[in-house]
Design an enzyme around this catalytic site. Structure first.
Site, PDB file in Angstrom:
ATOM      1  N   ASN A  11       0.884  -1.012  -0.069  1.00  0.00           N
ATOM      2  CA  ASN A  11       0.017  -0.010  -0.036  1.00  0.00           C
ATOM      3  C   ASN A  11       0.801   1.352  -0.198  1.00  0.00           C
ATOM      4  O   ASN A  11       1.380   1.746   0.991  1.00  0.00           O
ATOM      5  CB  ASN A  11      -0.793  -0.089   1.236  1.00  0.00           C
ATOM      6  N   LYS A  13       0.160   4.163  -0.309  1.00  0.00           N
ATOM      7  CA  LYS A  13      -0.543   5.288   0.205  1.00  0.00           C
ATOM      8  C   LYS A  13      -0.171   6.413  -0.763  1.00  0.00           C
ATOM      9  O   LYS A  13      -0.396   6.094  -1.940  1.00  0.00           O
ATOM     10  CB  LYS A  13      -0.127   5.720   1.644  1.00  0.00           C
ATOM     11  N   HIS A  94      -9.592   1.415   4.669  1.00  0.00           N
ATOM     12  CA  HIS A  94      -8.405   1.703   5.286  1.00  0.00           C
ATOM     13  C   HIS A  94      -8.610   2.660   6.751  1.00  0.00           C
ATOM     14  O   HIS A  94      -9.451   3.289   6.474  1.00  0.00           O
ATOM     15  CB  HIS A  94      -7.376   2.113   4.638  1.00  0.00           C
ATOM     16  N   GLU A  96      -6.903   5.061   7.531  1.00  0.00           N
ATOM     17  CA  GLU A  96      -6.388   6.318   7.296  1.00  0.00           C
ATOM     18  C   GLU A  96      -7.757   7.035   6.582  1.00  0.00           C
ATOM     19  O   GLU A  96      -8.176   8.259   6.810  1.00  0.00           O
ATOM     20  CB  GLU A  96      -5.328   6.417   6.430  1.00  0.00           C
ATOM     21  N   GLU A 172      -5.589  -4.790  10.591  1.00  0.00           N
ATOM     22  CA  GLU A 172      -4.655  -3.628  10.828  1.00  0.00           C
ATOM     23  C   GLU A 172      -5.058  -2.896  12.142  1.00  0.00           C
ATOM     24  O   GLU A 172      -5.837  -1.827  12.023  1.00  0.00           O
ATOM     25  CB  GLU A 172      -4.672  -2.582   9.649  1.00  0.00           C
ATOM     26  N   GLY A 178       2.193   2.237  10.820  1.00  0.00           N
ATOM     27  CA  GLY A 178       3.573   3.557  10.510  1.00  0.00           C
ATOM     28  C   GLY A 178       3.918   3.873  11.926  1.00  0.00           C
ATOM     29  O   GLY A 178       4.693   5.083  11.961  1.00  0.00           O
ATOM     30  N   SER A 218       3.325  -1.955  10.397  1.00  0.00           N
ATOM     31  CA  SER A 218       4.913  -1.998  10.956  1.00  0.00           C
ATOM     32  C   SER A 218       5.597  -3.272  10.509  1.00  0.00           C
ATOM     33  O   SER A 218       6.219  -3.503  11.272  1.00  0.00           O
ATOM     34  CB  SER A 218       4.901  -1.378  12.385  1.00  0.00           C
TER      35      SER A 218
HETATM   36  P1  PGA Z   1       2.737   0.348   7.781  1.00  0.00           P
HETATM   37  O1  PGA Z   1       1.216   0.866   6.973  1.00  0.00           O
HETATM   38  O2  PGA Z   1       3.114  -0.730   7.117  1.00  0.00           O
HETATM   39  O3  PGA Z   1       3.414   1.663   7.138  1.00  0.00           O
HETATM   40  O4  PGA Z   1       2.428   0.296   9.279  1.00  0.00           O
HETATM   41  C1  PGA Z   1       0.261  -0.389   6.873  1.00  0.00           C
HETATM   42  C2  PGA Z   1      -0.964   0.192   6.148  1.00  0.00           C
HETATM   43  O5  PGA Z   1      -1.405   1.095   6.510  1.00  0.00           O
HETATM   44  O6  PGA Z   1      -1.466  -0.388   5.478  1.00  0.00           O
END
Ligand code: PGA
Length: 257
Positions: A11, A13, A94, A96, A172, A178, A218
């Protein structure tokens, strides 16, 4: 674990900032994984880059979609348009999008229906905001199991059992995204069991077993294998680490050992 190939999803983003960087990242990953057959690798770049990447080695996905196929919806991109770009997957729900764009369970449900109607596969994200914690009286104030099952139940309203196996569910935990603080594999496994239990309640045990469950939050090359081997996940959803070609390739190579 689901019998099919592991599903490793990048992903990106809202990254990278330029087409040149995006092309470089994509080509670097593709070059390294073209002979790897044990995993299905999916890259979900910003939609504006999708048309650059039509090829056969890496599957493509979008990070979001709108639920109507077309119409007067300024700024939106529909799942039928995404299908037309040669994508196979769409990430939906997601955290976000839920957090920054106030996406509701009802909207997520409409998106999942439109993705399935267009014969694409949703990667449906669920996860609690905070780690389980207790107030001064010892009362549970954030219950992963309650939040995750509620997100699944609401997101899947009206989805028939013949469609459910086209959906992958990504667990998640928001606190792990992140942050560099990944979920313990044991806790990820508990979440996966809860997801299967919720699906069994909605459909049947047999159907629940056919749904792929991914972990995201992460993930890096050092911990990726733990989610596959210890937590029995069917794949991974990778944000930050997917923006570094060699780290992303390392993750793919480690999970197939
Ligand atoms: P990350 O994000 O691996 O940077 O923690 C995962 C995601 O948001 O799908």
């Amino acid at each position: 674990m689901n019998n099919n190939k592991l599903l490793i999803v990048a992903n990106w983003k809202c990254n990278p900032a330029t087409q040149k960087e995006a092309e470089h990242l994509f080509v670097s990953v593709k070059k390294e994984i073209k002979k790897i057959d044990e995993v299905e690798t999916v890259i979900c770049p910003p939609s504006i880059y999708l048309s650059l990447f039509k090829q056969k080695v890496i599957q493509l996905g979008a990070q979001n979609c709108f639920w109507e196929d077309k119409g007067a919806y300024t700024g939106e991109i529909s799942s039928s348009m995404i299908k037309d770009f040669g994508c196979k997957y769409i990430i939906v729900g997601h955290s976000e999008r839920r957090g920054y764009f106030n996406e509701t369970d009802d909207e997520i449900n409409k998106k999942i229906k439109s993705i399935l109607k267009n014969r694409l596969k949703p990667i449906f994200c669920v996860g609690e905001k905070d780690r389980d914690s207790f107030d001064s009286e010892g009362k549970l104030i954030n219950e992963m199991s309650f939040i995750v099952s509620e997100q699944i139940e609401k997101g899947l309203i009206g989805i028939s059992q013949s469609k459910i196996q086209d959906i992958a569910i990504a667990y998640e935990p928001v606190w792990a995204i992140g942050t560099g603080v990944p979920c313990l594999p044991d806790d990820a496994m508990k979440a996966a069991l809860l997801i299967k239990k919720t699906l069994t309640g909605l459909y049947s045990r047999e159907i629940a077993e056919r749904v792929k469950i991914l972990y995201g939050g992460s993930v890096i090359s050092q911990n990726a294998i733990d989610y596959i081997k210890e937590a029995n996940m069917d794949g991974l959803l990778i944000g930050g680490a997917s923006l570094n070609a060699s780290e992303f390739v390392k993750i793919i190579k480690r999970v197939i050992i």
